[in-house]
Design an enzyme around this catalytic site. Structure first.
Site, short mmCIF file in Angstrom:
data_model
loop_
_atom_site.label_atom_id
_atom_site.label_comp_id
_atom_site.label_asym_id
_atom_site.label_seq_id
_atom_site.Cartn_x
_atom_site.Cartn_y
_atom_site.Cartn_z
CB CYS A 79 45.00 24.55 -114.38
SG CYS A 79 45.55 25.29 -112.84
CB CYS A 119 48.43 21.69 -119.38
SG CYS A 119 49.95 22.58 -119.71
CB CYS A 140 51.18 21.76 -111.85
SG CYS A 140 50.87 20.53 -113.11
CB CYS A 181 40.56 5.05 -82.75
SG CYS A 181 40.67 5.84 -81.14
CG HIS A 182 40.61 5.48 -86.92
ND1 HIS A 182 39.38 6.08 -86.87
CD2 HIS A 182 41.49 6.41 -86.45
CE1 HIS A 182 39.50 7.32 -86.40
NE2 HIS A 182 40.78 7.54 -86.14
NE ARG A 187 38.97 14.48 -88.44
CZ ARG A 187 39.45 14.11 -87.25
NH1 ARG A 187 40.64 14.54 -86.85
NH2 ARG A 187 38.76 13.33 -86.47
CB CYS A 217 44.09 12.13 -85.57
SG CYS A 217 42.48 11.36 -85.81
#
Lengths: 107, 258, 150
Positions: free
Chosen positions: B75, B78, B111, B177-178, B215, B219
Protein backbone atom coordinates in the site's frame (compact mmCIF):
# COMPACT_ATOMS: atom_id res chain seq x y z
CA UNK A 1 3.11 -18.22 17.34
CA UNK A 2 2.19 -14.83 16.08
CA UNK A 3 -0.19 -12.26 17.41
CA UNK A 4 -0.01 -8.53 18.04
CA UNK A 5 1.75 -7.47 21.23
CA UNK A 6 2.28 -3.95 22.56
CA UNK A 7 4.82 -3.16 25.26
CA UNK A 8 5.36 0.14 27.04
CA UNK A 9 8.71 0.22 28.83
CA UNK A 10 11.35 2.89 29.32
CA UNK A 11 14.34 2.67 26.94
CA UNK A 12 16.56 4.13 29.62
CA UNK A 13 16.40 4.10 33.43
CA UNK A 14 18.64 4.92 36.36
CA UNK A 15 19.99 2.10 38.49
CA UNK A 16 17.59 1.37 41.34
CA UNK A 17 14.68 3.13 39.68
CA UNK A 18 11.27 1.45 39.93
CA UNK A 19 10.03 1.19 36.32
CA UNK A 20 6.40 0.93 35.26
CA UNK A 21 5.89 -1.71 32.55
CA UNK A 22 2.75 -2.21 30.48
CA UNK A 23 1.85 -5.11 28.24
CA UNK A 24 -1.11 -5.68 25.93
CA UNK A 25 -1.63 -8.79 23.81
CA UNK A 26 -4.24 -9.69 21.22
CA UNK A 27 -5.97 -12.84 22.49
CA UNK A 28 -9.69 -13.75 22.74
CA UNK A 29 -9.44 -15.33 26.22
CA UNK A 30 -12.36 -17.46 25.08
CA UNK A 31 -14.13 -18.79 28.19
CA UNK A 32 -15.80 -21.82 26.64
CA UNK A 33 -19.17 -20.44 27.77
CA UNK A 34 -20.17 -18.78 24.48
CA UNK A 35 -21.87 -20.22 21.42
CA UNK A 36 -21.30 -19.13 17.84
CA UNK A 37 -24.14 -17.89 15.59
CA UNK A 38 -24.82 -21.51 14.62
CA UNK A 39 -25.33 -22.61 18.21
CA UNK A 40 -22.06 -24.47 18.46
CA UNK A 41 -20.11 -24.05 21.68
CA UNK A 42 -16.93 -22.03 21.15
CA UNK A 43 -14.14 -24.04 22.81
CA UNK A 44 -12.17 -22.58 25.67
CA UNK A 45 -8.99 -20.86 24.55
CA UNK A 46 -7.19 -18.88 27.20
CA UNK A 47 -3.72 -17.69 28.04
CA UNK A 48 -2.76 -19.35 31.31
CA UNK A 49 0.46 -17.67 32.22
CA UNK A 50 2.42 -14.46 31.88
CA UNK A 51 6.07 -13.91 32.75
CA UNK A 52 8.45 -10.98 32.59
CA UNK A 53 12.06 -12.09 32.37
CA UNK A 54 14.81 -9.53 32.95
CA UNK A 55 18.23 -10.75 31.79
CA UNK A 56 17.21 -14.34 32.44
CA UNK A 57 15.61 -13.67 35.80
CA UNK A 58 11.86 -13.88 36.35
CA UNK A 59 10.84 -10.57 37.93
CA UNK A 60 7.05 -10.81 37.66
CA UNK A 61 4.60 -13.54 36.70
CA UNK A 62 0.91 -14.26 36.74
CA UNK A 63 -1.49 -17.13 36.33
CA UNK A 64 -4.60 -16.15 34.35
CA UNK A 65 -8.07 -17.64 34.57
CA UNK A 66 -11.18 -17.11 32.41
CA UNK A 67 -12.02 -13.89 34.25
CA UNK A 68 -9.13 -12.01 32.65
CA UNK A 69 -10.71 -9.86 29.91
CA UNK A 70 -10.08 -10.49 26.21
CA UNK A 71 -6.88 -8.89 24.89
CA UNK A 72 -5.21 -9.04 28.30
CA UNK A 73 -3.73 -5.85 29.67
CA UNK A 74 -1.21 -5.62 32.52
CA UNK A 75 0.66 -2.87 34.32
CA UNK A 76 3.33 -3.88 36.83
CA UNK A 77 6.72 -2.72 38.12
CA UNK A 78 10.31 -3.80 38.32
CA UNK A 79 13.55 -2.30 39.58
CA UNK A 80 16.17 -1.31 37.02
CA UNK A 81 19.34 -3.18 37.98
CA UNK A 82 21.41 -3.47 34.81
CA UNK A 83 21.25 -2.89 31.05
CA UNK A 84 19.84 -5.76 29.07
CA UNK A 85 16.66 -7.37 27.80
CA UNK A 86 13.16 -7.51 29.18
CA UNK A 87 11.23 -10.41 27.75
CA UNK A 88 7.45 -10.56 28.04
CA UNK A 89 5.98 -14.01 27.46
CA UNK A 90 2.52 -15.45 27.54
CA UNK A 91 1.73 -19.17 27.49
CA UNK A 92 -1.55 -20.48 26.09
CA UNK A 93 -3.52 -23.43 27.40
CA UNK A 94 -1.96 -25.77 24.83
CA UNK A 95 1.55 -24.56 25.47
CA UNK A 96 1.64 -21.92 22.71
CA UNK A 97 4.22 -19.25 23.54
CA UNK A 98 3.87 -15.61 22.49
CA UNK A 99 6.69 -13.28 23.33
CA UNK A 100 8.17 -9.85 22.75
CA UNK A 101 11.43 -8.36 23.99
CA UNK A 102 12.62 -4.82 24.57
CA UNK A 103 16.08 -3.48 25.28
CA UNK A 104 16.78 -1.41 28.36
CA UNK A 105 19.75 0.79 29.09
CA UNK A 106 20.51 1.36 32.77
CA UNK A 107 22.69 4.37 33.59
CA UNK B 1 -39.03 -18.54 29.28
CA UNK B 2 -41.44 -16.96 31.75
CA UNK B 3 -39.17 -14.03 32.26
CA UNK B 4 -38.29 -13.17 28.71
CA UNK B 5 -41.56 -11.46 27.88
CA UNK B 6 -41.43 -8.73 30.55
CA UNK B 7 -37.85 -7.92 29.56
CA UNK B 8 -38.74 -7.63 25.91
CA UNK B 9 -41.72 -5.47 26.74
CA UNK B 10 -39.47 -3.27 28.80
CA UNK B 11 -37.22 -2.71 25.81
CA UNK B 12 -40.14 -1.95 23.51
CA UNK B 13 -41.93 0.20 26.05
CA UNK B 14 -38.98 2.35 27.03
CA UNK B 15 -38.02 3.00 23.42
CA UNK B 16 -41.53 3.73 22.21
CA UNK B 17 -42.85 5.56 25.24
CA UNK B 18 -42.03 9.03 24.01
CA UNK B 19 -43.39 8.30 20.56
CA UNK B 20 -46.92 7.02 20.44
CA UNK B 21 -47.53 8.48 16.97
CA UNK B 22 -48.25 6.02 14.22
CA UNK B 23 -45.92 7.73 11.75
CA UNK B 24 -42.22 8.43 11.98
CA UNK B 25 -41.02 12.01 12.05
CA UNK B 26 -38.50 12.30 9.23
CA UNK B 27 -36.68 15.46 10.20
CA UNK B 28 -32.90 15.12 10.41
CA UNK B 29 -31.07 15.56 13.70
CA UNK B 30 -30.16 19.27 13.87
CA UNK B 31 -26.42 19.87 13.37
CA UNK B 32 -26.12 21.73 16.69
CA UNK B 33 -27.50 18.68 18.57
CA UNK B 34 -24.82 16.29 17.26
CA UNK B 35 -22.89 14.43 20.02
CA UNK B 36 -20.28 11.72 19.69
CA UNK B 37 -21.10 8.36 21.24
CA UNK B 38 -18.21 8.96 23.66
CA UNK B 39 -20.45 11.38 25.55
CA UNK B 40 -22.77 8.55 26.54
CA UNK B 41 -20.08 6.24 27.93
CA UNK B 42 -18.91 5.96 31.53
CA UNK B 43 -15.79 7.91 32.48
CA UNK B 44 -13.84 4.60 32.67
CA UNK B 45 -14.76 3.61 29.10
CA UNK B 46 -13.92 7.10 27.82
CA UNK B 47 -10.58 6.90 29.62
CA UNK B 48 -9.84 3.56 27.95
CA UNK B 49 -10.53 5.05 24.51
CA UNK B 50 -8.30 8.04 25.25
CA UNK B 51 -5.43 5.83 26.47
CA UNK B 52 -3.10 5.48 23.50
CA UNK B 53 -1.58 2.33 24.98
CA UNK B 54 -4.33 0.48 26.86
CA UNK B 55 -7.03 1.03 24.17
CA UNK B 56 -7.08 -2.48 22.65
CA UNK B 57 -8.20 -1.03 19.29
CA UNK B 58 -4.58 -0.01 18.75
CA UNK B 59 -3.71 -3.71 18.42
CA UNK B 60 -5.64 -3.57 15.13
CA UNK B 61 -4.20 -0.20 14.14
CA UNK B 62 -0.70 -1.58 14.68
CA UNK B 63 -1.42 -4.75 12.71
CA UNK B 64 -2.92 -2.58 9.94
CA UNK B 65 0.25 -0.54 9.81
CA UNK B 66 2.27 -3.72 9.30
CA UNK B 67 -0.06 -4.89 6.51
CA UNK B 68 0.10 -1.44 4.90
CA UNK B 69 3.84 -1.90 4.48
CA UNK B 70 3.80 -5.62 3.82
CA UNK B 71 3.94 -7.64 0.57
CA UNK B 72 5.37 -7.41 -2.95
CA UNK B 73 3.41 -4.37 -3.99
CA UNK B 74 2.62 -2.65 -0.75
CA UNK B 75 0.00 0.00 0.00
CA UNK B 76 2.81 2.35 0.99
CA UNK B 77 4.40 2.16 -2.46
CA UNK B 78 1.49 4.32 -3.72
CA UNK B 79 0.25 5.97 -0.53
CA UNK B 80 2.32 7.96 1.88
CA UNK B 81 0.64 7.49 5.25
CA UNK B 82 0.76 11.26 5.86
CA UNK B 83 -1.09 11.95 2.63
CA UNK B 84 -3.93 9.70 3.78
CA UNK B 85 -4.58 11.86 6.86
CA UNK B 86 -8.12 13.13 6.51
CA UNK B 87 -9.09 10.67 3.76
CA UNK B 88 -11.22 8.47 6.01
CA UNK B 89 -13.24 11.52 7.08
CA UNK B 90 -14.47 11.86 3.49
CA UNK B 91 -15.83 8.30 3.21
CA UNK B 92 -18.20 6.85 2.04
CA UNK B 93 -17.49 8.41 -1.37
CA UNK B 94 -18.89 7.81 -4.86
CA UNK B 95 -16.33 6.29 -7.25
CA UNK B 96 -16.97 6.95 -10.93
CA UNK B 97 -14.77 4.08 -12.16
CA UNK B 98 -16.52 1.53 -9.98
CA UNK B 99 -19.85 3.27 -10.52
CA UNK B 100 -20.58 2.64 -6.86
CA UNK B 101 -20.59 4.23 -3.45
CA UNK B 102 -17.52 3.01 -1.57
CA UNK B 103 -16.81 3.01 2.13
CA UNK B 104 -13.27 2.64 3.44
CA UNK B 105 -13.45 -1.15 3.45
CA UNK B 106 -14.69 -1.22 -0.15
CA UNK B 107 -12.00 1.29 -1.23
CA UNK B 108 -9.25 -0.81 0.35
CA UNK B 109 -10.57 -3.94 -1.36
CA UNK B 110 -10.81 -2.16 -4.73
CA UNK B 111 -7.22 -0.99 -4.32
CA UNK B 112 -6.15 -4.55 -3.63
CA UNK B 113 -7.87 -5.83 -6.76
CA UNK B 114 -6.88 -3.05 -9.19
CA UNK B 115 -3.45 -2.03 -8.00
CA UNK B 116 -2.10 -4.98 -6.05
CA UNK B 117 -3.75 -7.76 -8.08
CA UNK B 118 -4.84 -9.39 -4.85
CA UNK B 119 -8.20 -10.93 -4.03
CA UNK B 120 -10.53 -8.79 -1.91
CA UNK B 121 -10.48 -9.41 1.83
CA UNK B 122 -13.62 -10.75 3.46
CA UNK B 123 -15.65 -8.16 5.34
CA UNK B 124 -14.97 -8.41 9.07
CA UNK B 125 -11.79 -10.41 8.40
CA UNK B 126 -8.89 -9.57 10.67
CA UNK B 127 -6.84 -8.13 7.81
CA UNK B 128 -9.58 -5.86 6.48
CA UNK B 129 -10.45 -4.65 9.98
CA UNK B 130 -6.77 -3.96 10.67
CA UNK B 131 -6.20 -2.03 7.42
CA UNK B 132 -9.42 -0.06 7.90
CA UNK B 133 -8.45 0.71 11.51
CA UNK B 134 -5.03 1.92 10.38
CA UNK B 135 -6.39 4.18 7.63
CA UNK B 136 -9.23 5.50 9.82
CA UNK B 137 -6.78 6.24 12.62
CA UNK B 138 -4.71 8.39 10.23
CA UNK B 139 -7.74 10.74 10.20
CA UNK B 140 -8.22 10.81 13.97
CA UNK B 141 -9.35 14.29 15.00
CA UNK B 142 -10.46 15.28 11.49
CA UNK B 143 -14.11 16.34 11.10
CA UNK B 144 -16.42 14.12 9.06
CA UNK B 145 -17.19 15.84 5.75
CA UNK B 146 -18.83 13.59 3.18
CA UNK B 147 -20.21 14.65 -0.21
CA UNK B 148 -23.89 13.79 -0.61
CA UNK B 149 -24.62 15.62 -3.86
CA UNK B 150 -24.16 14.60 -7.51
CA UNK B 151 -23.69 10.89 -8.04
CA UNK B 152 -23.80 10.29 -4.27
CA UNK B 153 -27.30 11.79 -3.97
CA UNK B 154 -29.37 8.67 -4.78
CA UNK B 155 -27.30 6.62 -2.29
CA UNK B 156 -27.75 9.31 0.32
CA UNK B 157 -31.54 9.24 -0.18
CA UNK B 158 -31.54 5.45 0.03
CA UNK B 159 -29.56 5.53 3.28
CA UNK B 160 -31.75 8.25 4.73
CA UNK B 161 -34.89 6.26 3.84
CA UNK B 162 -33.45 3.21 5.61
CA UNK B 163 -32.78 5.29 8.71
CA UNK B 164 -36.40 6.45 8.95
CA UNK B 165 -38.01 3.13 7.99
CA UNK B 166 -39.71 1.24 10.82
CA UNK B 167 -38.59 -2.37 10.75
CA UNK B 168 -38.53 -5.68 12.59
CA UNK B 169 -40.89 -7.26 15.07
CA UNK B 170 -40.41 -4.27 17.36
CA UNK B 171 -41.40 -1.99 14.44
CA UNK B 172 -38.79 0.63 15.26
CA UNK B 173 -36.93 3.02 12.97
CA UNK B 174 -33.36 4.12 13.78
CA UNK B 175 -34.50 7.67 14.55
CA UNK B 176 -36.97 6.58 17.23
CA UNK B 177 -34.07 5.72 19.49
CA UNK B 178 -31.25 7.84 18.09
CA UNK B 179 -33.01 11.15 17.28
CA UNK B 180 -36.07 11.13 19.51
CA UNK B 181 -34.69 9.46 22.65
CA UNK B 182 -30.93 9.94 22.74
CA UNK B 183 -29.74 10.64 26.29
CA UNK B 184 -32.61 8.55 27.64
CA UNK B 185 -32.27 5.18 29.33
CA UNK B 186 -32.76 1.74 27.89
CA UNK B 187 -32.29 -0.54 30.89
CA UNK B 188 -28.81 0.26 32.22
CA UNK B 189 -27.61 1.96 29.04
CA UNK B 190 -27.85 5.57 27.95
CA UNK B 191 -29.15 5.74 24.38
CA UNK B 192 -26.60 7.32 22.06
CA UNK B 193 -27.20 9.17 18.81
CA UNK B 194 -25.85 6.25 16.80
CA UNK B 195 -22.97 8.30 15.43
CA UNK B 196 -20.41 6.52 13.22
CA UNK B 197 -17.30 8.62 13.99
CA UNK B 198 -15.56 6.12 16.31
CA UNK B 199 -15.76 3.17 13.92
CA UNK B 200 -14.21 0.73 13.30
CA UNK B 201 -14.19 0.32 17.08
CA UNK B 202 -13.51 -2.11 19.89
CA UNK B 203 -16.89 -3.12 21.27
CA UNK B 204 -16.80 -4.42 24.83
CA UNK B 205 -19.84 -6.62 24.28
CA UNK B 206 -18.07 -8.32 21.36
CA UNK B 207 -14.83 -8.47 23.32
CA UNK B 208 -13.14 -7.61 20.06
CA UNK B 209 -12.77 -5.07 17.29
CA UNK B 210 -15.39 -4.73 14.58
CA UNK B 211 -16.85 -2.72 11.73
CA UNK B 212 -19.67 -0.19 11.69
CA UNK B 213 -21.68 -2.63 9.56
CA UNK B 214 -21.39 -5.34 12.21
CA UNK B 215 -22.68 -2.77 14.71
CA UNK B 216 -25.59 -1.83 12.42
CA UNK B 217 -26.44 -5.53 12.03
CA UNK B 218 -26.70 -5.75 15.83
CA UNK B 219 -29.16 -2.82 15.79
CA UNK B 220 -31.24 -4.52 13.09
CA UNK B 221 -31.21 -7.78 15.07
CA UNK B 222 -32.02 -5.75 18.20
CA UNK B 223 -35.30 -4.57 16.70
CA UNK B 224 -35.86 -8.15 15.48
CA UNK B 225 -35.37 -7.29 11.81
CA UNK B 226 -33.49 -9.36 9.23
CA UNK B 227 -30.02 -7.79 9.05
CA UNK B 228 -28.33 -7.08 5.70
CA UNK B 229 -24.91 -8.34 4.69
CA UNK B 230 -21.95 -6.30 5.91
CA UNK B 231 -20.60 -4.37 2.93
CA UNK B 232 -23.99 -4.37 1.16
CA UNK B 233 -24.98 -1.31 -0.85
CA UNK B 234 -27.84 -0.55 1.55
CA UNK B 235 -25.51 -0.46 4.57
CA UNK B 236 -22.91 1.66 2.74
CA UNK B 237 -25.73 4.05 1.82
CA UNK B 238 -26.86 4.14 5.45
CA UNK B 239 -23.23 4.75 6.43
CA UNK B 240 -23.23 7.78 4.06
CA UNK B 241 -26.38 9.17 5.70
CA UNK B 242 -24.89 8.58 9.16
CA UNK B 243 -21.61 10.28 8.16
CA UNK B 244 -23.52 13.30 6.81
CA UNK B 245 -25.71 13.37 9.92
CA UNK B 246 -22.48 13.37 12.01
CA UNK B 247 -20.89 16.12 9.90
CA UNK B 248 -18.30 18.03 11.90
CA UNK B 249 -17.75 15.29 14.48
CA UNK B 250 -14.10 14.29 14.77
CA UNK B 251 -12.98 10.83 13.70
CA UNK B 252 -12.20 8.87 16.91
CA UNK B 253 -11.22 5.48 15.53
CA UNK B 254 -10.18 3.26 17.23
CA UNK B 255 -13.14 3.99 19.48
CA UNK B 256 -14.29 1.98 22.47
CA UNK B 257 -17.99 1.31 22.61
CA UNK B 258 -20.26 -0.73 24.86
CA UNK C 1 -28.21 -17.75 44.36
CA UNK C 2 -31.34 -19.27 42.86
CA UNK C 3 -32.30 -15.94 41.38
CA UNK C 4 -28.89 -15.43 39.83
CA UNK C 5 -28.96 -18.85 38.21
CA UNK C 6 -32.43 -18.24 36.89
CA UNK C 7 -31.35 -14.93 35.40
CA UNK C 8 -28.39 -16.50 33.65
CA UNK C 9 -30.50 -19.27 32.25
CA UNK C 10 -33.04 -16.76 31.03
CA UNK C 11 -30.35 -14.66 29.37
CA UNK C 12 -28.88 -17.72 27.72
CA UNK C 13 -32.23 -18.90 26.41
CA UNK C 14 -33.22 -15.49 25.11
CA UNK C 15 -29.87 -15.27 23.39
CA UNK C 16 -30.13 -18.72 21.84
CA UNK C 17 -32.85 -17.35 19.59
CA UNK C 18 -30.57 -14.68 18.26
CA UNK C 19 -27.17 -16.07 17.57
CA UNK C 20 -24.25 -15.78 19.95
CA UNK C 21 -25.32 -17.25 23.24
CA UNK C 22 -24.01 -17.99 26.66
CA UNK C 23 -23.79 -21.60 27.69
CA UNK C 24 -25.68 -21.87 30.97
CA UNK C 25 -23.12 -22.35 33.70
CA UNK C 26 -23.09 -22.58 37.45
CA UNK C 27 -21.63 -19.63 39.32
CA UNK C 28 -19.05 -19.50 42.06
CA UNK C 29 -20.31 -18.47 45.46
CA UNK C 30 -18.71 -16.74 48.44
CA UNK C 31 -18.46 -20.27 49.83
CA UNK C 32 -16.53 -21.45 46.78
CA UNK C 33 -14.08 -18.59 47.12
CA UNK C 34 -13.63 -19.54 50.78
CA UNK C 35 -13.01 -23.16 49.76
CA UNK C 36 -10.49 -22.08 47.14
CA UNK C 37 -8.72 -19.84 49.66
CA UNK C 38 -8.73 -22.62 52.27
CA UNK C 39 -7.23 -24.97 49.69
CA UNK C 40 -4.43 -22.49 49.01
CA UNK C 41 -3.69 -21.24 52.51
CA UNK C 42 -5.17 -23.81 54.89
CA UNK C 43 -6.19 -22.23 58.15
CA UNK C 44 -3.51 -19.53 58.16
CA UNK C 45 -5.01 -16.26 59.41
CA UNK C 46 -5.94 -13.68 56.75
CA UNK C 47 -5.90 -10.17 58.16
CA UNK C 48 -7.79 -7.16 56.84
CA UNK C 49 -5.63 -4.27 55.61
CA UNK C 50 -2.50 -3.34 53.63
CA UNK C 51 -4.29 -4.17 50.37
CA UNK C 52 -6.08 -1.53 48.29
CA UNK C 53 -8.39 -2.75 45.54
CA UNK C 54 -9.89 -0.28 43.08
CA UNK C 55 -12.73 -1.21 40.74
CA UNK C 56 -15.31 1.28 39.42
CA UNK C 57 -18.42 1.15 41.65
CA UNK C 58 -20.57 0.80 38.51
CA UNK C 59 -19.57 -0.63 35.13
CA UNK C 60 -21.70 -0.42 32.00
CA UNK C 61 -20.92 -4.05 31.28
CA UNK C 62 -18.81 -6.77 32.79
CA UNK C 63 -16.66 -7.67 29.79
CA UNK C 64 -13.67 -5.49 30.61
CA UNK C 65 -13.67 -3.90 34.06
CA UNK C 66 -10.50 -2.00 35.04
CA UNK C 67 -8.97 -3.28 38.26
CA UNK C 68 -6.08 -1.89 40.23
CA UNK C 69 -4.57 -3.57 43.29
CA UNK C 70 -1.78 -2.24 45.45
CA UNK C 71 -0.18 -3.62 48.62
CA UNK C 72 1.46 -1.35 51.17
CA UNK C 73 4.98 -2.73 51.47
CA UNK C 74 8.54 -1.35 51.67
CA UNK C 75 9.55 -4.06 49.14
CA UNK C 76 12.83 -4.75 50.92
CA UNK C 77 14.62 -8.09 51.24
CA UNK C 78 13.14 -8.50 54.73
CA UNK C 79 9.65 -7.31 53.92
CA UNK C 80 8.10 -7.66 50.49
CA UNK C 81 5.03 -9.00 48.73
CA UNK C 82 5.39 -12.44 47.16
CA UNK C 83 1.89 -13.04 45.74
CA UNK C 84 -1.35 -11.19 44.98
CA UNK C 85 -4.43 -13.30 44.28
CA UNK C 86 -7.80 -12.11 42.97
CA UNK C 87 -11.15 -13.87 43.44
CA UNK C 88 -14.70 -13.34 42.16
CA UNK C 89 -17.69 -14.53 44.16
CA UNK C 90 -20.24 -14.66 41.35
CA UNK C 91 -18.25 -15.60 38.27
CA UNK C 92 -18.45 -19.17 36.95
CA UNK C 93 -14.97 -19.74 38.40
CA UNK C 94 -13.76 -18.29 41.73
CA UNK C 95 -10.25 -17.46 40.44
CA UNK C 96 -9.40 -14.35 38.43
CA UNK C 97 -5.60 -14.32 38.56
CA UNK C 98 -2.65 -15.15 40.80
CA UNK C 99 0.34 -12.85 40.48
CA UNK C 100 3.86 -13.67 41.63
CA UNK C 101 6.02 -10.75 42.62
CA UNK C 102 9.37 -10.60 44.29
CA UNK C 103 11.79 -8.20 45.83
CA UNK C 104 12.72 -6.96 42.36
CA UNK C 105 9.17 -5.78 41.64
CA UNK C 106 10.02 -2.58 43.51
CA UNK C 107 6.38 -1.72 43.92
CA UNK C 108 3.47 -4.07 44.66
CA UNK C 109 0.95 -2.57 42.28
CA UNK C 110 -0.85 -4.28 39.39
CA UNK C 111 -3.46 -3.05 36.95
CA UNK C 112 -5.46 -5.32 34.67
CA UNK C 113 -8.94 -5.71 33.18
CA UNK C 114 -11.32 -8.41 34.33
CA UNK C 115 -14.65 -10.02 33.45
CA UNK C 116 -17.51 -9.80 35.91
CA UNK C 117 -20.55 -12.01 35.35
CA UNK C 118 -22.74 -9.60 37.32
CA UNK C 119 -22.63 -7.33 40.35
CA UNK C 120 -20.47 -8.89 43.05
CA UNK C 121 -17.64 -8.70 45.55
CA UNK C 122 -14.11 -9.03 44.28
CA UNK C 123 -11.57 -10.18 46.85
CA UNK C 124 -7.80 -9.61 46.82
CA UNK C 125 -5.36 -11.48 49.05
CA UNK C 126 -1.67 -10.61 49.37
CA UNK C 127 0.98 -12.98 50.71
CA UNK C 128 4.05 -11.34 52.21
CA UNK C 129 7.61 -12.60 52.54
CA UNK C 130 7.06 -13.26 56.27
CA UNK C 131 4.20 -15.58 55.36
CA UNK C 132 1.46 -13.23 56.57
CA UNK C 133 -1.73 -12.88 54.52
CA UNK C 134 -3.65 -9.63 54.03
CA UNK C 135 -6.93 -9.08 52.29
CA UNK C 136 -9.58 -6.66 51.15
CA UNK C 137 -12.75 -6.82 49.10
CA UNK C 138 -14.73 -4.38 46.94
CA UNK C 139 -18.30 -4.57 45.73
CA UNK C 140 -18.96 -3.51 42.16
CA UNK C 141 -22.18 -3.20 40.19
CA UNK C 142 -22.54 -4.30 36.57
CA UNK C 143 -25.54 -2.75 34.81
CA UNK C 144 -27.66 -4.54 32.24
CA UNK C 145 -27.23 -3.76 28.56
CA UNK C 146 -30.05 -2.22 26.56
CA UNK C 147 -30.67 -4.76 23.87
CA UNK C 148 -30.88 -8.47 24.55
CA UNK C 149 -28.80 -9.77 21.68
CA UNK C 150 -26.12 -11.76 23.33
Amino acid sequence: MSTTIRIAAPKQASRGEVMELKALIRHPMETGYRRDPYGKQIPENILQRFECIYNGEKVFAGEFFRAIAADPFLTFYTVAVESGTLEFRWVGQDGQVYSESVELEVV
Amino acid sequence: MRRRLPALLLVVASAALADTRSFVDQSDLPAEAVRSGSVFLTAETRALQADGFANPGYLWVERGGELFNDGDKVCSSCHQADALAGAAARYPQYDAVAGALLNLEARINLCRQHHQELPPLAYESDELLALTAYVANLSQGRPLTVAVDGDAAPFFEQGRAYYFQRRGQLNLACNQCHDDNWGGKLRGDTISQGQPNAWPAYRLEWQTFGSLHRRIRDCDVGVRAEPHESGSEIYISLELYLAWRARGLAVESPGIRR
Amino acid sequence: MAESLQRREFLARGAALLGVALVPVAVATPGEVDLEVAGLFGNRPILPGRVTLEIPPISENGYSVPLSVEVESPMTAEDHVTRILLFAEENPQPNIARFELGLRAGRARIQTRIRMGGSQKIRAIAELSDGSLWSTETFSIVTLAACIIQ
